[in-house]
Design an enzyme around this catalytic site. Structure first.
Site, PDB file in Angstrom:
ATOM      1  N   TYR A  37       0.862  -1.185   0.053  1.00 11.11           N
ATOM      2  CA  TYR A  37       0.144  -0.302  -0.071  1.00 11.11           C
ATOM      3  C   TYR A  37       0.952   1.198  -0.122  1.00 11.11           C
ATOM      4  O   TYR A  37       1.840   0.984   1.045  1.00 11.11           O
ATOM      5  CB  TYR A  37      -1.316   0.163   1.299  1.00 11.11           C
ATOM      6  CG  TYR A  37      -2.231  -1.053   0.842  1.00 11.11           C
ATOM      7  CD1 TYR A  37      -2.060  -2.380   1.518  1.00 11.11           C
ATOM      8  CD2 TYR A  37      -3.450  -0.822   0.923  1.00 11.11           C
ATOM      9  CE1 TYR A  37      -2.669  -3.648   1.075  1.00 11.11           C
ATOM     10  CE2 TYR A  37      -4.590  -1.993   1.009  1.00 11.11           C
ATOM     11  CZ  TYR A  37      -4.061  -3.277   0.827  1.00 11.11           C
ATOM     12  OH  TYR A  37      -4.855  -4.062   0.772  1.00 11.11           O
ATOM     13  N   GLU A  38       0.416   2.371  -0.258  1.00 16.92           N
ATOM     14  CA  GLU A  38       1.827   3.176  -0.757  1.00 16.92           C
ATOM     15  C   GLU A  38       1.434   4.167  -0.036  1.00 16.92           C
ATOM     16  O   GLU A  38       3.083   5.098   0.428  1.00 16.92           O
ATOM     17  CB  GLU A  38       0.669   4.550  -1.615  1.00 16.92           C
ATOM     18  CG  GLU A  38      -0.912   5.468  -1.074  1.00 16.92           C
ATOM     19  CD  GLU A  38      -0.886   5.873  -2.458  1.00 16.92           C
ATOM     20  OE1 GLU A  38      -1.063   5.737  -3.259  1.00 16.92           O
ATOM     21  OE2 GLU A  38      -2.331   6.570  -1.795  1.00 16.92           O
ATOM     22  N   SER A  39       1.085   4.038   1.440  1.00 18.52           N
ATOM     23  CA  SER A  39       1.197   4.715   2.718  1.00 18.52           C
ATOM     24  C   SER A  39       2.653   3.842   3.620  1.00 18.52           C
ATOM     25  O   SER A  39       3.440   4.215   4.418  1.00 18.52           O
ATOM     26  CB  SER A  39       0.417   4.729   3.835  1.00 18.52           C
ATOM     27  OG  SER A  39       0.496   2.575   3.852  1.00 18.52           O
ATOM     28  N   GLY A  40       3.662   2.915   2.335  1.00 21.79           N
ATOM     29  CA  GLY A  40       4.751   2.164   3.243  1.00 21.79           C
ATOM     30  C   GLY A  40       4.523   1.090   3.333  1.00 21.79           C
ATOM     31  O   GLY A  40       5.722   0.585   3.681  1.00 21.79           O
ATOM     32  N   HIS A  96       1.471  11.926  -5.727  1.00 21.12           N
ATOM     33  CA  HIS A  96       1.308  11.578  -4.493  1.00 21.12           C
ATOM     34  C   HIS A  96       3.619  11.652  -4.751  1.00 21.12           C
ATOM     35  O   HIS A  96       4.099  11.537  -4.357  1.00 21.12           O
ATOM     36  CB  HIS A  96       1.152  10.193  -3.978  1.00 21.12           C
ATOM     37  CG  HIS A  96      -0.055  10.170  -3.079  1.00 21.12           C
ATOM     38  ND1 HIS A  96      -0.422  11.376  -2.649  1.00 21.12           N
ATOM     39  CD2 HIS A  96      -0.314   8.945  -2.831  1.00 21.12           C
ATOM     40  CE1 HIS A  96      -1.010  10.561  -2.375  1.00 21.12           C
ATOM     41  NE2 HIS A  96      -1.017   9.246  -2.485  1.00 21.12           N
TER      42      HIS A  96
END
Lengths: 256, 285
Positions: free
Chosen positions: A49-52, B104
């Site tokens: 997920y792009e939150s890391g 982003h």
């Protein structure tokens, strides 16, 4: 077993995920499909997920892209700049799984504005987030989206993320090396990219759905493959895993 | 010299009308209490920067503090639109809002370039994407070695960055754990940085040597605000209040219900209210 069109869509989308995929997961329906794949036929799939969070195995679906559950169950969690630089731009992700507000037959996606004037939109949508670069840096793109003539349009209002471009040839002319959108799963059917024209064509129709329904719910002149099969209905294993996941998720998000 | 001050002092001394302000947090550790203090002090004409502006930016916009927002995804995650953001952008209420929109990847790179003291970020991005046509701050350069066409955006250099973190030690060094987002980059890119923390401990002797720590000399103010990230969360202290994110949508959908909520929960409250809004994990009670 009875099932809903949304359950059929989620199950059909999940089946496309392979056990050895490294998958960049969008929130919502893509997240449901990817986690269902992990809970059924692809237990070793790497979800990012792009939150890391890398290699996460959430027990409930996250409401946001950065719920604590994603970090707590991950192999590792990296800073967001690292996620986009080393992992996505670095070419380490095989599948990007996306949804959208609008798409066209070439898999170009809009999540920015509805209306053709960017400065004075009819509806201001949340925006692209990670999608513009997911669309060009992941090995290939799977899309999952409920089918409607409003969402499946001839011309998207804004090009948030490149699919195969306005004519189907833009990836090549821009020097993009990755494959782009290859598969679209809806609540009515599965479409795959025609290797010649790069447009989505219907290759599999969900049980009980007619060609007329698909035509009515598509804003472009939809084409059917020469060989169209019927999508196998969700089996008991898939349905029970999906329903249990949705129940756990609803409970958790209600704060219980 | 880092100062342990009250939240009121931290905002009064570091956030000014017209500033470029980044309140960062990628879902996790969002500095809500600090955002509420900015609203109470009625700052005006702010340019807000953030990758994922959510409810706190909706609140700042709806309360008239904001002139412009620079962002890459502006929504209520998993729920829908930011109603106050849309009302300001589409209908100019309470006044007109300018936007500068990125992806982003662009913003993450721009923060990193800001932290590195560079004027711009270079990355492989925006290929075929429409934002490059509507945002003059997205340009393309040629790699001097390979000739590849690469995207470039200006680095982000906020006047002030505000973040929330798990803990500070007595020296004012700050530890961030879990989803660390772009908080470290936002602090290092800024002229001034404020950090609110869940607790203050004697030392970091038990902290892993590779942990994300911001030394005290990178910060202007450290403020203890237990629960200060609610309805976001602080890993190890309390969970994300997903039910509140869902509840926000009907509150924010009408101007009147929004204003009543802000009066009761922000204007008539102080930072001490945040501790009551969260259920701390047993180990921290």
């Amino acid at each position: 077993m009875n099932y809903t069109p949304t359950e059929m869509m989620t199950v059909a989308a999940a089946r496309a995920i392979r056990n050895d995929d490294v998958c960049f997961v969008g929130i919502g329906m893509p997240s449901a499909a990817c986690n269902l794949a992990r809970l059924t036929h692809a237990p070793d799939v790497t979800l990012i997920y792009e939150s890391g969070t890398i290699g996460t195995k959430p027990d409930v679906l996250p409401l946001s892209i950065g719920d604590g559950e994603l970090c707590d169950t991950a192999v590792t969690t990296v800073a967001v700049p690292e996620m986009f630089r080393y992992w996505l731009q670095g070419g380490r992700i095989s599948v990007g799984f996306l949804g959208a507000a609008q798409l066209d037959k070439y898999g170009n996606l809009n999540t920015t504005v509805v209306g053709d004037d960017y400065d004075n939109p009819k509806v201001r949508l949340p925006g692209g987030g990670g999608a513009p670069e997911i669309a060009t840096s992941c090995g290939e793109i799977f899309i999952v989206m409920k089918q409607s003539a409003r969402g499946f349009v001839d011309n998207i209002d804004f090009m948030t993320s490149l699919g195969h471009g306005k004519t189907g040839t833009e990836r090549e002319s821009l020097g993009v090396k990755t494959k782009g959108p290859s598969r679209l799963t809806t609540d009515l059917c599965i479409m795959e990219t025609d290797p010649a024209t790069r447009e989505f064509i219907v290759t599999s129709i969900h049980p009980g759905v007619t060609r007329e329904q698909i035509i009515e719910n598509t804003g472009w002149a939809i084409r059917f493959a020469d060989q169209v099969v019927e999508t196998p209905a969700p089996n008991e294993t898939e349905l029970s895993a999906l329903r249990a996941l949705n129940e756990r998720t609803a409970r958790a998000h209600a704060g219980q | 010299m880092t100062l342990f001050v009250s939240l009121k002092e931290a905002i009064a001394e570091n956030v000014f009308d017209g500033d470029v302000v980044a309140l960062e947090g990628f879902t996790h550790l969002i500095p809500y209490a600090a955002g509420h203090e900015i609203i109470r002090q009625q700052r005006k004409d702010l340019t807000l920067v953030r990758m994922t502006p959510d409810l706190i930016y909706d609140q700042l916009i709806g309360m008239g503090c904001v002139k412009k927002m620079i962002f890459s995804w502006g929504g209520n995650p998993g729920v829908g639109s930011l109603r106050r953001f849309r009302d300001a952008y589409e209908k100019s209420w309470p006044h007109k809002l300018e936007i500068e929109e990125h992806s982003h990847a662009a913003m993450a790179n721009a923060y990193e370039a800001g932290a590195a003291g560079l004027p711009c970020a270079v990355f492989r991005g925006y290929l075929g994407a429409g934002l490059a046509e509507v945002n003059p701050n997205i340009r393309f350069i040629e790699c001097p070695f390979t000739g590849e066409r690469l995207a470039s955006v200006p680095s982000i250099r906020p006047d002030v960055s505000v973040i929330h973190a798990q803990k500070a030690n007595r020296n004012g060094d700050v530890l961030i754990e879990g989803i660390v987002g772009v908080q470290k980059e936002a602090v290092l890119a800024a002229k001034r940085a404020i950090v609110t923390v869940e607790e203050i401990v004697d030392n970091f002797d038990d902290v892993h040597p590779n942990a994300c720590v911001l030394p005290n000399w990178t910060l202007k103010a450290v403020v203890k605000v237990p629960g200060g990230a609610h309805p976001s969360y602080a890993k190890g202290y309390y969970e994300r209040d997903n039910a509140f994110y869902k509840a926000w949508d009907p509150i924010a959908s009408e101007r009147e219900t929004f204003q009543a909520w802000m009066q009761d929960n922000v204007l008539n409250q102080g930072p001490e209210a945040f501790a009551e809004r969260v259920a701390f994990t047993p180990a921290k009670q």
